[in-house]
Design a protein around this motif. Structure first.
Motif, PDB file in Angstrom:
ATOM      1  N   ILE A 127      -1.390   8.983 -14.105  1.00  0.00           N
ATOM      2  CA  ILE A 127      -0.710   7.873 -13.424  1.00  0.00           C
ATOM      3  C   ILE A 127      -1.533   6.590 -13.611  1.00  0.00           C
ATOM      4  O   ILE A 127      -0.985   5.539 -13.952  1.00  0.00           O
ATOM      5  CB  ILE A 127      -0.495   8.190 -11.931  1.00  0.00           C
ATOM      6  CG1 ILE A 127       0.530   9.320 -11.787  1.00  0.00           C
ATOM      7  CG2 ILE A 127      -0.042   6.952 -11.164  1.00  0.00           C
ATOM      8  CD1 ILE A 127       0.663   9.891 -10.378  1.00  0.00           C
ATOM      9  N   PHE A 163      -0.675   2.719 -16.046  1.00  0.00           N
ATOM     10  CA  PHE A 163      -0.745   1.287 -15.740  1.00  0.00           C
ATOM     11  C   PHE A 163      -1.498   0.520 -16.828  1.00  0.00           C
ATOM     12  O   PHE A 163      -1.618  -0.690 -16.774  1.00  0.00           O
ATOM     13  CB  PHE A 163      -1.412   1.056 -14.374  1.00  0.00           C
ATOM     14  CG  PHE A 163      -0.510   1.371 -13.226  1.00  0.00           C
ATOM     15  CD1 PHE A 163       0.386   0.421 -12.743  1.00  0.00           C
ATOM     16  CD2 PHE A 163      -0.519   2.618 -12.640  1.00  0.00           C
ATOM     17  CE1 PHE A 163       1.241   0.710 -11.689  1.00  0.00           C
ATOM     18  CE2 PHE A 163       0.334   2.921 -11.588  1.00  0.00           C
ATOM     19  CZ  PHE A 163       1.223   1.964 -11.111  1.00  0.00           C
ATOM     20  N   ARG A 164      -2.041   1.244 -17.819  1.00  0.00           N
ATOM     21  CA  ARG A 164      -2.812   0.614 -18.878  1.00  0.00           C
ATOM     22  C   ARG A 164      -2.099   0.676 -20.213  1.00  0.00           C
ATOM     23  O   ARG A 164      -2.347  -0.154 -21.081  1.00  0.00           O
ATOM     24  CB  ARG A 164      -4.171   1.321 -19.011  1.00  0.00           C
ATOM     25  CG  ARG A 164      -4.907   1.533 -17.715  1.00  0.00           C
ATOM     26  CD  ARG A 164      -5.470   0.229 -17.221  1.00  0.00           C
ATOM     27  NE  ARG A 164      -6.451  -0.262 -18.151  1.00  0.00           N
ATOM     28  CZ  ARG A 164      -7.710   0.154 -18.200  1.00  0.00           C
ATOM     29  NH1 ARG A 164      -8.135   1.093 -17.373  1.00  0.00           N
ATOM     30  NH2 ARG A 164      -8.552  -0.355 -19.065  1.00  0.00           N
ATOM     31  N   VAL A 185      14.161  12.800  -4.816  1.00  0.00           N
ATOM     32  CA  VAL A 185      13.242  11.656  -4.745  1.00  0.00           C
ATOM     33  C   VAL A 185      12.846  11.400  -3.286  1.00  0.00           C
ATOM     34  O   VAL A 185      11.663  11.194  -2.991  1.00  0.00           O
ATOM     35  CB  VAL A 185      13.869  10.394  -5.395  1.00  0.00           C
ATOM     36  CG1 VAL A 185      13.052   9.143  -5.066  1.00  0.00           C
ATOM     37  CG2 VAL A 185      13.958  10.574  -6.911  1.00  0.00           C
ATOM     38  N   ALA A 186      13.810  11.478  -2.364  1.00  0.00           N
ATOM     39  CA  ALA A 186      13.480  11.265  -0.942  1.00  0.00           C
ATOM     40  C   ALA A 186      12.489  12.315  -0.444  1.00  0.00           C
ATOM     41  O   ALA A 186      11.572  12.007   0.325  1.00  0.00           O
ATOM     42  CB  ALA A 186      14.758  11.299  -0.098  1.00  0.00           C
ATOM     43  N   THR A 212      10.204  13.993  -2.190  1.00  0.00           N
ATOM     44  CA  THR A 212       8.890  13.966  -2.843  1.00  0.00           C
ATOM     45  C   THR A 212       8.189  12.612  -2.741  1.00  0.00           C
ATOM     46  O   THR A 212       6.955  12.548  -2.849  1.00  0.00           O
ATOM     47  CB  THR A 212       9.028  14.347  -4.335  1.00  0.00           C
ATOM     48  OG1 THR A 212       9.964  13.436  -4.956  1.00  0.00           O
ATOM     49  CG2 THR A 212       9.545  15.765  -4.504  1.00  0.00           C
ATOM     50  N   ALA A 213       8.950  11.526  -2.548  1.00  0.00           N
ATOM     51  CA  ALA A 213       8.371  10.182  -2.575  1.00  0.00           C
ATOM     52  C   ALA A 213       7.227   9.982  -1.580  1.00  0.00           C
ATOM     53  O   ALA A 213       6.212   9.362  -1.923  1.00  0.00           O
ATOM     54  CB  ALA A 213       9.461   9.122  -2.362  1.00  0.00           C
ATOM     55  N   PRO A 214       7.335  10.525  -0.337  1.00  0.00           N
ATOM     56  CA  PRO A 214       6.217  10.301   0.605  1.00  0.00           C
ATOM     57  C   PRO A 214       4.892  10.870   0.098  1.00  0.00           C
ATOM     58  O   PRO A 214       3.828  10.311   0.389  1.00  0.00           O
ATOM     59  CB  PRO A 214       6.689  11.013   1.884  1.00  0.00           C
ATOM     60  CG  PRO A 214       8.177  10.954   1.820  1.00  0.00           C
ATOM     61  CD  PRO A 214       8.494  11.150   0.352  1.00  0.00           C
ATOM     62  N   TYR A 232       3.836  11.033  -3.124  1.00  0.00           N
ATOM     63  CA  TYR A 232       3.287  10.070  -4.086  1.00  0.00           C
ATOM     64  C   TYR A 232       2.824   8.798  -3.379  1.00  0.00           C
ATOM     65  O   TYR A 232       1.760   8.253  -3.681  1.00  0.00           O
ATOM     66  CB  TYR A 232       4.328   9.728  -5.162  1.00  0.00           C
ATOM     67  CG  TYR A 232       4.568  10.865  -6.122  1.00  0.00           C
ATOM     68  CD1 TYR A 232       3.664  11.127  -7.149  1.00  0.00           C
ATOM     69  CD2 TYR A 232       5.676  11.684  -6.014  1.00  0.00           C
ATOM     70  CE1 TYR A 232       3.868  12.177  -8.036  1.00  0.00           C
ATOM     71  CE2 TYR A 232       5.889  12.744  -6.892  1.00  0.00           C
ATOM     72  CZ  TYR A 232       4.981  12.978  -7.908  1.00  0.00           C
ATOM     73  OH  TYR A 232       5.184  14.019  -8.778  1.00  0.00           O
ATOM     74  N   HIS A 233       3.656   8.321  -2.434  1.00  0.00           N
ATOM     75  CA  HIS A 233       3.310   7.059  -1.778  1.00  0.00           C
ATOM     76  C   HIS A 233       2.008   7.197  -0.993  1.00  0.00           C
ATOM     77  O   HIS A 233       1.099   6.371  -1.120  1.00  0.00           O
ATOM     78  CB  HIS A 233       4.455   6.627  -0.866  1.00  0.00           C
ATOM     79  CG  HIS A 233       4.353   5.200  -0.412  1.00  0.00           C
ATOM     80  ND1 HIS A 233       3.969   4.173  -1.256  1.00  0.00           N
ATOM     81  CD2 HIS A 233       4.581   4.614   0.791  1.00  0.00           C
ATOM     82  CE1 HIS A 233       3.951   3.041  -0.581  1.00  0.00           C
ATOM     83  NE2 HIS A 233       4.319   3.274   0.661  1.00  0.00           N
ATOM     84  N   GLN A 234       1.890   8.273  -0.209  1.00  0.00           N
ATOM     85  CA  GLN A 234       0.682   8.460   0.611  1.00  0.00           C
ATOM     86  C   GLN A 234      -0.546   8.714  -0.260  1.00  0.00           C
ATOM     87  O   GLN A 234      -1.609   8.141  -0.021  1.00  0.00           O
ATOM     88  CB  GLN A 234       0.847   9.666   1.555  1.00  0.00           C
ATOM     89  CG  GLN A 234       1.977   9.535   2.559  1.00  0.00           C
ATOM     90  CD  GLN A 234       1.497   9.079   3.935  1.00  0.00           C
ATOM     91  OE1 GLN A 234       0.509   8.362   4.047  1.00  0.00           O
ATOM     92  NE2 GLN A 234       2.219   9.456   4.959  1.00  0.00           N
ATOM     93  N   VAL A 288      -1.009   8.537  -3.792  1.00  0.00           N
ATOM     94  CA  VAL A 288      -1.336   7.702  -4.959  1.00  0.00           C
ATOM     95  C   VAL A 288      -1.511   6.242  -4.561  1.00  0.00           C
ATOM     96  O   VAL A 288      -2.482   5.607  -4.953  1.00  0.00           O
ATOM     97  CB  VAL A 288      -0.261   7.831  -6.060  1.00  0.00           C
ATOM     98  CG1 VAL A 288      -0.600   6.946  -7.252  1.00  0.00           C
ATOM     99  CG2 VAL A 288      -0.109   9.284  -6.493  1.00  0.00           C
ATOM    100  N   LEU A 289      -0.556   5.690  -3.802  1.00  0.00           N
ATOM    101  CA  LEU A 289      -0.641   4.258  -3.503  1.00  0.00           C
ATOM    102  C   LEU A 289      -1.408   3.985  -2.209  1.00  0.00           C
ATOM    103  O   LEU A 289      -2.372   3.222  -2.218  1.00  0.00           O
ATOM    104  CB  LEU A 289       0.759   3.631  -3.461  1.00  0.00           C
ATOM    105  CG  LEU A 289       1.529   3.655  -4.799  1.00  0.00           C
ATOM    106  CD1 LEU A 289       2.826   2.872  -4.682  1.00  0.00           C
ATOM    107  CD2 LEU A 289       0.700   3.093  -5.955  1.00  0.00           C
ATOM    108  N   LEU A 290      -1.011   4.601  -1.106  1.00  0.00           N
ATOM    109  CA  LEU A 290      -1.677   4.295   0.169  1.00  0.00           C
ATOM    110  C   LEU A 290      -3.063   4.926   0.286  1.00  0.00           C
ATOM    111  O   LEU A 290      -3.883   4.475   1.070  1.00  0.00           O
ATOM    112  CB  LEU A 290      -0.809   4.737   1.354  1.00  0.00           C
ATOM    113  CG  LEU A 290       0.595   4.120   1.426  1.00  0.00           C
ATOM    114  CD1 LEU A 290       1.332   4.626   2.662  1.00  0.00           C
ATOM    115  CD2 LEU A 290       0.526   2.593   1.445  1.00  0.00           C
ATOM    116  N   GLY A 291      -3.312   5.972  -0.524  1.00  0.00           N
ATOM    117  CA  GLY A 291      -4.652   6.569  -0.530  1.00  0.00           C
ATOM    118  C   GLY A 291      -5.041   7.195   0.800  1.00  0.00           C
ATOM    119  O   GLY A 291      -6.223   7.223   1.149  1.00  0.00           O
TER     120      GLY A 291
END
Lengths: 210, 210
Positions: free
Chosen positions: A112, A116-117, A160-161, A163-165, A167-169, A171-174
């Motif tokens: 992931i 981004f690269r 998607v609904a 599994t999304a939490p 990834y969000h927690q 990968v993004l929110l850490g």
């Protein structure tokens, strides 16, 4: 990460297949241990024991290596677990996702970050996710056959609904991994599905695909 | 991106504040136009018209610039819109998120990409998200006051469930923006909330915070 060919295609034989296996294993290991910044064709060649000229000729650059690694992941025969209920199937899927994102080293998180690269890696990662979500649609089909859900559900939106939490927690929110999150996100999506959140509008039910 | 100080703190006066505004505007513009790879203290100094020695002394490096940009974003007085219903409030929030992630150039997307390159930026972005989710908890409090939801809801879990599909689809899966997604993800979370998905276990309701 198995490199088994899709059914109906002869297994690419011997040396070529062995070289691909060695090189892609080296990409995984380098990426997981040292990250994208340290990933070079030379470091992969050295680790794999394959001659660097061969690696350059066949994979060209880091983008080519990552793309082939991601594409090779789709060559497996992964299927979502059949636990006997929608909520159970979604929870099992979420546990697999949570493990892949939290194990150390995590090749999933490294891929992931690499997406981004490298635009090429981003496209390959999205093809892989698309393939995985497509294979997961059977989870919704089984729920319909069991009578847990009515026909005409938007399976992708439900998946998607669910599994999304994760990834969000992670990968993004850490946020630190919550052992209850896989079950909780599964339950939330199943409750929303039972309440009609993913029903397709009635009048478009018969013209799907037109 | 306002740099207004929090209430109760005197506004930092004159030249220092003006320099910060100029420099952070230049970081935003450089990041949005040219991405993280092209971001340097020198390019920011040149664009801002502030002497590079000043920028180096005050912000040190690219990580320091990104951190201050993210921290400055928390200094605004942003509040979630009050539309009169839980579903409406969540949809309004999701529309703001969808716009921030799809506008071109998108500073939000550029900051997320940068967070995979700089640990300092990643920590600052997570502080910002934490601040935003905290401010959004009033959306759930209002729903409880209106009688739409019972007391004892896990507000953060509800908010993450409502917003996660936006981030997952637009940032990770890279699906084209769906104009119905903000409303749909809001409706899904509201339906799940009504079905009890975010009720806290009864026996821990009184010991929260212990």
């Amino acid at each position: 990460m198995s490199s088994a060919p899709p059914p109906g295609r002869p297994r690419p034989g011997g040396r070529t297949a062995r070289i691909r296996t060695q090189v892609l294993a080296a990409v995984s290991a380098e990426l997981a241990e040292n990250g994208y910044d340290a990933l070079t064709v030379d470091s992969v060649a050295a680790r794999s024991g394959v001659h660097r000229t061969t690696v350059y000729r066949r994979w060209r650059d880091v983008g080519g290596l990552l793309t082939d690694l991601l594409d090779s992941t789709s060559d497996d025969d992964w299927q979502p677990t059949d636990t006997g209920s929608l909520r159970g199937d979604l929870a099992a899927l979420n546990r697999e996702i949570q493990t892949s994102l939290t194990e150390r080293p995590s090749i999933a998180t490294a891929l992931i970050a690499a997406s981004f690269r490298s635009d090429e890696a981003a496209r390959a990662l999205r093809r892989l996710w698309d393939d995985r979500y497509e294979r997961c649609e059977v989870v919704v089909e089984r729920a319909i056959q069991r009578g847990e859900l009515p026909p005409g559900i938007d399976a992708r939106a439900l998946l998607v609904a669910a599994t999304a939490p994760l990834y969000h927690q992670l990968v993004l929110l850490g946020t630190p991994p919550d052992p209850r999150l896989p079950e909780h996100a599964a339950e939330t999506a199943a409750l929303a599905a039972s309440a009609g959140a993913f029903d397709r509008p009635q009048d478009s039910g018969d013209v799907e695909g037109e």
